[in-house]
Design an enzyme around this catalytic site. Structure first.
Site, mmCIF file in Angstrom:
data_model
loop_
_atom_site.group_PDB
_atom_site.id
_atom_site.type_symbol
_atom_site.label_atom_id
_atom_site.label_comp_id
_atom_site.label_asym_id
_atom_site.label_seq_id
_atom_site.Cartn_x
_atom_site.Cartn_y
_atom_site.Cartn_z
ATOM 1 C CD GLU A 60 -1.723 -2.433 1.379
ATOM 2 O OE1 GLU A 60 -0.581 -2.645 1.861
ATOM 3 O OE2 GLU A 60 -2.544 -3.344 1.141
ATOM 4 C CG HIS A 129 -11.468 -7.286 5.842
ATOM 5 N ND1 HIS A 129 -10.451 -7.807 6.603
ATOM 6 C CD2 HIS A 129 -11.199 -7.634 4.556
ATOM 7 C CE1 HIS A 129 -9.607 -8.463 5.805
ATOM 8 N NE2 HIS A 129 -10.030 -8.362 4.557
#
Lengths: 326, 357
Positions: A60, A129
């Site tokens: 990321e 999540h």
């Protein structure tokens, strides 16, 4: 008018932006052939090629760091962070570089980068999540932070974010990806400025302030409250940084009560910022303190418990009742 | 390594000023070019010396000295063409010199008047990056941009031995490799990351790390300006021709402190410094010019005089650098209207005006 899911509206918005400007790129993990784990970028690589829709290594920080380099070369990258809880490896690049480089360059550099982050819970997912990390970014000068709540806004706001010369953190309510609504893709006349809040339901007794996934929850609460004779105004903030304080203050001065609703933990959350600003500017109009409904001071719980953690219709109404108890 | 393998360290000019051959790298420089490199080395050392003195006089808050690393920076910097883009750390004053950045513009950051005082696009030299290793990803992204817009240049990114441990540097190796980006990773291994020796960063020579990422690595004598120029020139050429990235490890030594706030006597021994003094990057070029009668005393005196003038000029212009106005901090944060920031700017301007009446 076309009926689109929120996910498809984002897809159509990005497609339009890519057609309009060849410098617009999509980058992220699985955004190419797969079309993203939520299919938001579905079909874009097929139509625009691998150089413009880039399947990246699983890193990321690398996504944001290389996007900065591409922007320095004149491109307008739209980065997908696969899930909210995975943005933290990129936080260094976002906070120390993306947000600060234009000021560092005394305006000689612009970084028109959009960081799309599916956020929030309610889909029964495993840890990391279901988070709502907006406050970390709202707190960082140099970033614009927005959150869409419905398909029409998703379609217009993603294009406005891409057109912005500033970096934009773009939160997408993942549990609303499959909500459908009519979207006028043939005209931009209906677009509101993307740093403007919207009154999505008029009311007179209390103002509910929400963004992203909680807008729908608040609208449902307002419908339920109306049956009991209580009139609730609902504001979709849309932009969290900057904040459209004008619309917020106008509404609160009218109703005299405000309840802020977000999934993120209340402690140090955006509700505290809203409560402070409302108290400063609407003090003599307030009938009660500004109340907050949000996540608890716990890590996001296992999914079997998320219905207790996430604000729902009843917790919103409970807070409204408390606001009327003063 | 077999007996026939080339030596691990690419060197074309010995510390004594002798030209030596290397099987893979060579360089053909005119006397004028060698004199020009010598001049660069002397001038950037003088700029650096002046900045240290300015810090000692309280005119700079801090300075990161390049002392000892002049050859690595001038050699690689002079390998760049106009189309190439360079991404520095905060110590690349020599590369900045090669990119025609006015030295006084480097001082703004260290004096505290701005965070970066030049237009990167004007010089193809990005702003100094202080977070260790962050710029390696920016450089790879920029190189991917060159691939996408059909540009002619390559990209070079500078970092140190300490940065080689950073996640961003390792991610940038992965990205450069899989996208075959036109980039040169130029690592100045100056042996020390503040107080931590290279042994705290790596068990193998840094240049060998490239192999694991799938591209070539080479170790060059970082105090040999000829070798640094030759190796970087070749790596940039390879990048421009589509052969992907190269990692260059310039093996050098940080002769000074990490910055002016650091005290190296707490962690390293004087004998190490003495050994490296014998490998000085400037003395070997001077010896080469002398021995081969490519320059006379008049030339060396002229360069010294130019350096003195440059130092005095830099000192004067540093002291004359105006402080920013208080309202400058509100500028360039956003490219267009931002309600909260605009309100704060107006309110603070009013607050300041209250002191004037």
């Amino acid at each position: 008018m076309t009926v689109l899911t929120l996910s498809k509206a984002l897809n159509e918005g990005m497609r339009k932006a890519m057609e309009d400007d060849s410098k617009v790129l999509i980058m992220g993990e699985d955004v190419g052939k797969l079309g993203g784990v939520f299919r938001v970028t579905d079909g874009l690589q097929k139509d625009f090629g691998e150089d413009r829709v880039i399947d990246t290594p699983l890193a990321e920080s690398g996504i944001i760091g290389t996007a900065i380099g591409l922007a320095l070369r004149g491109f307008r990258p739209v980065c997908e962070i696969q899930f909210d809880g995975f943005v933290f490896p990129a936080a260094d690049q976002i906070i120390t570089q993306l947000a600060k480089m234009p000021m560092r360059a005394l305006g000689a550099i612009k970084l028109p980068i959009v960081v799309r982050i599916p956020c929030g819970g309610g889909i029964g997912a495993v840890e990391h999540h279901s988070e709502s990390p907006e406050s970390y970014f709202i707190h960082t000068a140099g970033l614009r932070v927005v959150a869409c709540s419905n398909p029409a806004d998703a379609y217009s706001m993603i294009q406005q974010a891409i057109q912005s010369d500033d970096p934009v953190i773009f939160f997408e309510p993942k549990r609303r990806y499959w909500e459908k609504a009519e979207v006028d893709t043939g005209s931009t006349d209906w677009w509101a400025p993307f740093d403007q809040a919207q009154v999505v339901r008029q009311g007179s007794d209390v103002t509910l302030l929400a963004y992203g996934p909680m807008v729908k929850t608040c609208l449902e609460a307002a419908t339920a409250a109306a049956e009991e004779g209580r009139s609730m105004e609902v504001i979709d903030l849309r932009s969290l940084n900057p904040l459209d304080t004008g619309r917020v203050f106008e509404s609160v001065r009218k109703t005299g009560r405000a309840v802020v609703v977000h999934e993120a933990p209340v402690t140090g959350g955006f509700g505290a910022e809203l409560a402070a600003r409302i108290t400063e500017q609407c003090f003599y109009h307030l009938e009660s303190p500004v109340l907050r409904v949000g996540g608890f001071s716990t890590p996001y719980p296992p999914s079997k418990l998320e219905e207790h953690y996430l604000p729902d219709l009843d917790r919103v109404l409970d807070a409204v009742d408390r606001a009327f108890g003063y | 390594m077999t007996a026939d393998a080339p030596p691990e360290l690419v060197q074309l000019l010995t510390p004594e000023g002798e030209r030596v051959e290397h099987p893979d790298y060579d360089i053909d420089l005119t006397p004028e070019e060698v004199r020009s490199l010598y001049r660069d080395l002397v001038l950037v050392r003088r700029i650096d010396l002046e900045a240290v003195a300015l810090q000692r006089h309280g005119e700079l808050g801090i300075w990161a000295s390049l002392l000892g690393q002049e050859a690595a920076q001038i050699g690689s910097g002079r390998a760049l063409t106009d189309d190439d883009m360079a991404f520095p750390t905060y110590r690349e004053h020599g590369v900045a010199w090669c990119r025609d950045v006015d030295p006084v513009k480097l001082l703004g950051l260290f004096r505290g008047v701005n965070h970066g005082g030049w237009d990167p696009a004007e010089h193809n030299f990005h702003l100094y990056t202080i977070v260790i290793g962050s710029q390696t990803l920016h450089a790879v992204g920029y190189a991917m941009g060159i691939q996408r817009d059909g540009g002619d240049g390559a990209t070079i990114v500078y970092f140190g031995d300490g940065a080689s441990s950073q996640g961003d540097v390792n991610e940038s190796f992965v990205w450069a490799s899989v996208f075959n980006a036109p980039i040169v990773f130029f690592c100045q291994n100056n042996q020390w990351a503040i107080s931590e020796p290279i042994e705290k960063q790596s068990r193998i020579p840094l240049y060998r790390r490239a192999n694991g990422f799938g591209f070539p690595g080479v170790r060059v004598d970082g105090n040999d300006v000829f070798a640094c120029l030759a190796v970087t020139r070749q790596a940039l050429k390879n990048a421009r021709e589509g052969q992907g990235p190269t990692l260059i490890e310039a093996f050098t030594y940080r002769m000074g402190a990490h910055t002016t706030t650091d005290d190296p006597t707490r962690y390293r021994v004087a004998s190490e410094l003495e050994a490296w003094k014998l490998k000085d990057p400037i003395e070997r070029v001077k010896a080469y010019l002398f021995k081969n009668e490519l320059a006379d005393q008049e030339f060396f005196d002229a360069v010294d005089a130019e350096a003195e003038k440059l130092g005095a000029d830099l000192r004067r212009r540093c002291v004359e650098m105006p402080d920013p106005t208080p309202m400058a901090m509100f500028e360039h944060v956003y490219s267009s209207e931002h309600r909260q920031l605009d309100e704060e700017r107006t309110a603070y301007a009013g607050y300041l005006e209250g002191f004037e009446s």
